[in-house]
Design an enzyme around this catalytic site. Structure first.
Site, mmCIF file in Angstrom:
data_model
loop_
_atom_site.group_PDB
_atom_site.id
_atom_site.type_symbol
_atom_site.label_atom_id
_atom_site.label_comp_id
_atom_site.label_asym_id
_atom_site.label_seq_id
_atom_site.Cartn_x
_atom_site.Cartn_y
_atom_site.Cartn_z
ATOM 1 N N ASP A 86 0.348 -20.024 19.585
ATOM 2 C CA ASP A 86 1.553 -19.450 18.987
ATOM 3 C C ASP A 86 2.641 -20.500 18.738
ATOM 4 O O ASP A 86 3.322 -20.458 17.714
ATOM 5 C CB ASP A 86 2.087 -18.357 19.935
ATOM 6 C CG ASP A 86 3.185 -17.538 19.306
ATOM 7 O OD1 ASP A 86 2.982 -17.080 18.161
ATOM 8 O OD2 ASP A 86 4.241 -17.346 19.942
ATOM 9 N N LYS A 131 7.336 -18.419 27.163
ATOM 10 C CA LYS A 131 8.125 -17.187 27.010
ATOM 11 C C LYS A 131 8.733 -16.861 28.362
ATOM 12 O O LYS A 131 8.194 -17.255 29.408
ATOM 13 C CB LYS A 131 7.204 -16.031 26.609
ATOM 14 C CG LYS A 131 6.445 -16.267 25.317
ATOM 15 C CD LYS A 131 7.129 -15.596 24.176
ATOM 16 C CE LYS A 131 6.399 -15.839 22.873
ATOM 17 N NZ LYS A 131 7.250 -15.640 21.701
ATOM 18 N N ASP A 155 5.041 -23.455 8.350
ATOM 19 C CA ASP A 155 5.375 -23.556 9.766
ATOM 20 C C ASP A 155 6.897 -23.524 9.755
ATOM 21 O O ASP A 155 7.539 -24.514 9.367
ATOM 22 C CB ASP A 155 4.867 -24.874 10.349
ATOM 23 C CG ASP A 155 5.197 -24.956 11.836
ATOM 24 O OD1 ASP A 155 6.292 -24.526 12.232
ATOM 25 O OD2 ASP A 155 4.357 -25.449 12.602
ATOM 26 N N HIS A 156 7.475 -22.400 10.151
ATOM 27 C CA HIS A 156 8.909 -22.250 9.874
ATOM 28 C C HIS A 156 9.767 -23.256 10.634
ATOM 29 O O HIS A 156 10.916 -23.487 10.270
ATOM 30 C CB HIS A 156 9.375 -20.806 10.103
ATOM 31 C CG HIS A 156 9.606 -20.457 11.539
ATOM 32 N ND1 HIS A 156 8.584 -20.185 12.393
ATOM 33 C CD2 HIS A 156 10.731 -20.342 12.266
ATOM 34 C CE1 HIS A 156 9.081 -19.919 13.605
ATOM 35 N NE2 HIS A 156 10.384 -19.997 13.548
ATOM 36 N N HIS A 181 4.387 -25.434 15.978
ATOM 37 C CA HIS A 181 5.793 -25.860 16.036
ATOM 38 C C HIS A 181 5.999 -27.139 16.866
ATOM 39 O O HIS A 181 6.599 -28.103 16.394
ATOM 40 C CB HIS A 181 6.656 -24.746 16.641
ATOM 41 C CG HIS A 181 6.472 -23.410 15.978
ATOM 42 N ND1 HIS A 181 6.105 -23.284 14.665
ATOM 43 C CD2 HIS A 181 6.626 -22.150 16.441
ATOM 44 C CE1 HIS A 181 6.021 -21.998 14.360
ATOM 45 N NE2 HIS A 181 6.336 -21.289 15.416
ATOM 46 N N GLU A 223 11.722 -19.911 25.389
ATOM 47 C CA GLU A 223 12.301 -18.646 24.930
ATOM 48 C C GLU A 223 12.567 -17.743 26.124
ATOM 49 O O GLU A 223 11.820 -17.770 27.100
ATOM 50 C CB GLU A 223 11.324 -17.936 24.002
ATOM 51 C CG GLU A 223 11.095 -18.671 22.714
ATOM 52 C CD GLU A 223 10.290 -17.832 21.739
ATOM 53 O OE1 GLU A 223 10.841 -17.428 20.718
ATOM 54 O OE2 GLU A 223 9.116 -17.566 22.043
ATOM 55 N N ARG A 276 0.808 -1.215 0.000
ATOM 56 C CA ARG A 276 0.000 0.000 0.000
ATOM 57 C C ARG A 276 0.849 1.276 0.000
ATOM 58 O O ARG A 276 0.457 2.295 -0.555
ATOM 59 C CB ARG A 276 -0.868 -0.063 1.266
ATOM 60 C CG ARG A 276 -1.716 1.108 1.614
ATOM 61 C CD ARG A 276 -2.490 0.793 2.882
ATOM 62 N NE ARG A 276 -1.635 0.247 3.951
ATOM 63 C CZ ARG A 276 -0.975 1.001 4.835
ATOM 64 N NH1 ARG A 276 -1.065 2.303 4.815
ATOM 65 N NH2 ARG A 276 -0.221 0.448 5.766
HETATM 66 C C1 BG6 Z 1 6.912 -17.717 15.953
HETATM 67 C C2 BG6 Z 1 6.144 -17.230 17.141
HETATM 68 O O1 BG6 Z 1 6.127 -18.556 15.161
HETATM 69 O O2 BG6 Z 1 8.044 -18.459 16.415
HETATM 70 C C3 BG6 Z 1 7.007 -16.388 18.058
HETATM 71 O O3 BG6 Z 1 5.038 -16.443 16.698
HETATM 72 C C4 BG6 Z 1 8.261 -17.150 18.431
HETATM 73 O O4 BG6 Z 1 6.307 -16.000 19.217
HETATM 74 C C5 BG6 Z 1 8.943 -17.695 17.189
HETATM 75 O O5 BG6 Z 1 9.126 -16.273 19.126
HETATM 76 C C6 BG6 Z 1 10.105 -18.601 17.546
HETATM 77 O O6 BG6 Z 1 10.804 -18.941 16.401
HETATM 78 P P1 BG6 Z 1 12.328 -19.349 16.479
HETATM 79 O O7 BG6 Z 1 12.675 -19.746 15.098
HETATM 80 O O8 BG6 Z 1 13.076 -18.150 16.962
HETATM 81 O O9 BG6 Z 1 12.401 -20.461 17.470
#
Ligand code: BG6
Length: 511
Positions: free
Chosen positions: A261, A370, A203-204, A266, A242, A65
Site C-alpha cells: 500500500d 497505520k 503514484d499520487h 510512495h 498515519e 454503470r
Molecule cells: C494511499 C493508500 O495510496 O495513500 C492509503 O492506499 C493511504 O492507505 C494514502 O492512506 C495516504 O495518502 P496521503 O496523501 O494522505 O499521504
C-alpha cells in the site's frame, strides 16, 4: 552557450527539456461514481478550471454503470466539490460553465457496445467543440476492472486518437499489480493496445509539492550536492506514518498490507528522488532513467536479509491521539472486512542498501505504518559526526551530527539542524534549526497532488508518473520480502531468535 564554444557533432541528440502545452481534449472517467472521483478528481478538475489551466474546449465524459444522466451527474459532482473542497465557488457562473461540459454515459464496464457508444459520443463531441480527437482515459476503478477496460478500449479503437492531430492517453490508478508477476502481466496487457508513452501510472505522492521539491532542493542549490553522498551522509530515514487505521477498506487492505500500500510505491518513489543522480534534462525519460538506476542498484533481499533487515507488525487496540483529542480504537483484526486471524502487516520497517559509488555503506531506513502516533511523512538526512578532535577536548558532548529534515507533510517544508554556541559566558554547544516552511514563505496554499497530476496528463508530461521498468524493478525488490519464508529448512530457526540473547551469549547448538 558562451561564444566560441560549440558542441562537437558526435551524432546523438542532445537531451532537451520538453515543452508541454495544454490543447483541447476530452477527459473520459471510468469509475465516475466512485469515491476517488468525488473526493479528488472532480475537485481537482474544477480547481484547474478556476486557475485557467484546463484547455478550452475541455469536456468530461463520465462512464459508469449506475442509472444517471448529465443533469443528475452534474448535480452530484457539485455536491462532491461542496463536500470535499468547500472553499471552491460552486454556486456561481464558473461552476455552471464547467458543469455544462460534463456528460454522463451509462454502461457496464464489460459491455463492448457501451465502448462503441463512447466512441461515437466522443466523435460527436469532437465535432461539436472542435476537439482534434485528443482524449485522456482515466481508470479510477478498482484494479480488477483494469484489464477489461483496456481490452474494450483497444477493441473499440479508442487506443488511437480520433484524428491525426490528436492524441490518446491512458491514466492508471494504483495499485499497479500485486507483485512482480501481476505487475508484468498488467504491463503486458496495457502494451497490447497502448504504447509506453501513452501510459500514465499514478503514484499520487509524486504529485505532492514537497516531493517535487526534493529535486529542486537537491539540484537548484549548490550547497547540498557536494555533500550528498556516503562521504558525508551517515544514513537516510524515510517515515510515512498515519494515525488512521484502514478506514472501512479492510477488504482491500487484507490483500495489500502496508508494504504494497505505501512502501512499494510512495516510500520507494521518495527514496529514488533522494538517491538519484542529476538527470541529463528535466524530461520524463531522463528523470525516470535515473530513478530506475537507483532501484537497480538496491541490493536484492535474500531470505537471510529479509530476516535481518525487515520488521513487520500489526496494530492492536489502543488509545489514539487525534490532535487534541484521544480516542479508544480497535485493533486491526477487529476492523470491518478483516479476518480475525489476519497476519497482514500494518507496519513495516526496512533497511535498504543502495550499492553504487554515491551510496555504498549508507543505509536507507524506510518505515511506514497505520495507527502511529502522528500523521507525518518526513525524510531525514543524517550527516556524519564531526571528527572527534578539537571540540571533544572541550568536553562538548552536546555536539550532534547535522540533520536535514524534509517535511513532506504536514507543515510542508524543510529544516537543517546545525550546532551553535549557546549564549552565555561558558562555551556550550546546542543544536539549532534553520527552518523553511511553505506556509510562511509563500502566500499560495499547497495544491493537491491530483491537481498537478491531472494537469500533467492533459499537458502530456509523464515525469511524475511511474514507467513500466520502474514499477517492475520496485516490485522485484519488494516481492521477495512479501513471500520470504521466516527460516530455511535445516537451519536453527529465524535470525530474530538471536536477538533474545544478551551480552556475549549465543544459542547452544545441540550436537
Ligand atoms: C494511499 C493508500 O495510496 O495513500 C492509503 O492506499 C493511504 O492507505 C494514502 O492512506 C495516504 O495518502 P496521503 O496523501 O494522505 O499521504
Amino acid at each position: 552557450m558562451p561564444t566560441g564554444i560549440s558542441l562537437p557533432e558526435i551524432g546523438y541528440e542532445q537531451a532537451e527539456p520538453q515543452s508541454y502545452e495544454v490543447s483541447p481534449c476530452a477527459f473520459v472517467l471510468f469509475g465516475a461514481t466512485g469515491d476517488l472521483t468525488r473526493r479528488k478528481i472532480v475537485p481537482a478538475l474544477f480547481r484547474l478550471k478556476l486557475q485557467g489551466l484546463l484547455p478550452d474546449p475541455f469536456v468530461i465524459v463520465a462512464f459508469a454503470r449506475r442509472d444517471k444522466n448529465d443533469d443528475s451527474f452534474r448535480a452530484e459532482s457539485r455536491e462532491a466539490v461542496r463536500a470535499f473542497a468547500p472553499h471552491l465557488p460552486v454556486d456561481g457562473a464558473e461552476w455552471d460553465e464547467f458543469a455544462s461540459h460534463i456528460y454522463y454515459l451509462r454502461s457496464t464496464l464489460d459491455d463492448s457496445e457501451g465502448y462503441d457508444r463512447l466512441s461515437n459520443r466522443l466523435t460527436e463531441l469532437d465535432a461539436q467543440y472542435k476537439i482534434p480527437g485528443s482524449r485522456v482515459f482515466y481508470l479510477a476503478t478498482p484494479p480488477e476492472n483494469f484489464s477489461e477496460i483496456i481490452h474494450h478500449l483497444g477493441e473499440a479503437g479508442l487506443n488511437r486518437p480520433g484524428s491525426e492531430e490528436g492524441w490518446a492517453r491512458l491514466v492508471v490508478e494504483k495499485p499497479f499489480g500485486y507483485d512482480l508477476a501481476s505487475a508484468k502481466a498488467l504491463n503486458a496487457e496495457l502494451k497490447t493496445y497502448f504504447s509506453e508513452d501513452q501510459i500514465y501510472r499514478i503514484d499520487h505522492y509524486l504529485g505532492k509539492e514537497t516531493v517535487q521539491n526534493i529535486l529542486v532542493l537537491r539540484f537548484a542549490n549548490q550547497i547540498f550536492e557536494p555533500l550528498w553522498n556516503g562521504r558525508y551522509i551517515d544514513n537516510v530515514q524515510i517515515t510515512v506514518a498515519e494515525t488512521l487505521g484502514v478506514e472501512g477498506r479492510g477488504n482491500y487492505f487484507e490483500q495489500s498490507g502496508i508494504t504494497r500500500d505505501m512502501v512499494q510505491n510512495h516510500a520507494m518513489q521518495v527514496m529514488t528522488l533522494i538517491a538519484m543522480e542529476p538527470p541529463v534534462a528535466l524530461n520524463a525519460d531522463a528523470i525516470r532513467d535515473e530513478k530506475v538506476k537507483v532501484l537497480k542498484s538496491i541490493r536484492p533481499f535474500t531470505p537471510e536479509d529479509v530476516a535481518k533487515w525487515t520488521v513487520r507488525g500489526q496494530y492492536g487496540a489502543g488509545l489514539q491521539e487525534f490532535g487534541e483529542s484521544r480516542e479508544e480504537v480497535t485493533g486491526y483484526r477487529q476492523e470491518e472486512g478483516v479476518d480475525p486471524r489476519s497476519d497482514t502487516e500494518t507496519f513495516a520497517a526496512f533497511r535498504f542498501s543502495i550499492e553504487n559509488w554515491r551510496w555504498a555503506g549508507v543505509p536507507f531506513y524506510v518505515q511506514a505504518g497505520k495507527r502511529l502516533p502522528r500523521r507525518v511523512t518526513e525524510v531525514q538526512i543524517q550527516f556524519k559526526a564531526i571528527p572527534d578532535i578539537l571540540f571533544a577536548r572541550q568536553n562538548w558532548s552536546a555536539i550532534q551530527p547535522n540533520r536535514l529534515v524534509i517535511r513532506i507533510q504536514p507543515d510542508e517544508g524543510a529544516y537543517m539542524e546545525i550546532t551553535s554556541k549557546a549564549p552565555g559566558a561558558q562555551f556550550k554547544a546546542q543544536p539549532v534549526r534553520m527552518d523553511f516552511r511553505y506556509g510562511a514563505s509563500f502566500d499560495t496554499p499547497i495544491s493537491d497532488a491530483y491537481e498537478r497530476l491531472i494537469y500533467d496528463t492533459v499537458r502530456g508530461d509523464a515525469s511524475l508518473f511511474a514507467r513500466d521498468d520502474e514499477v517492475e524493478t520496485a516490485w522485484a525488490l519488494i516481492s521477495p520480502i512479501l513471500s520470504a519464508p521466516n527460516y530455511a529448512a535445516g537451519t536453527w530457526g529465524p535470525e530474530a531468535a538471536n536477538r533474545l540473547l544478551t551480552g556475549k551469549a549465543a544459542w547452544h547448538i545441540p550436537e
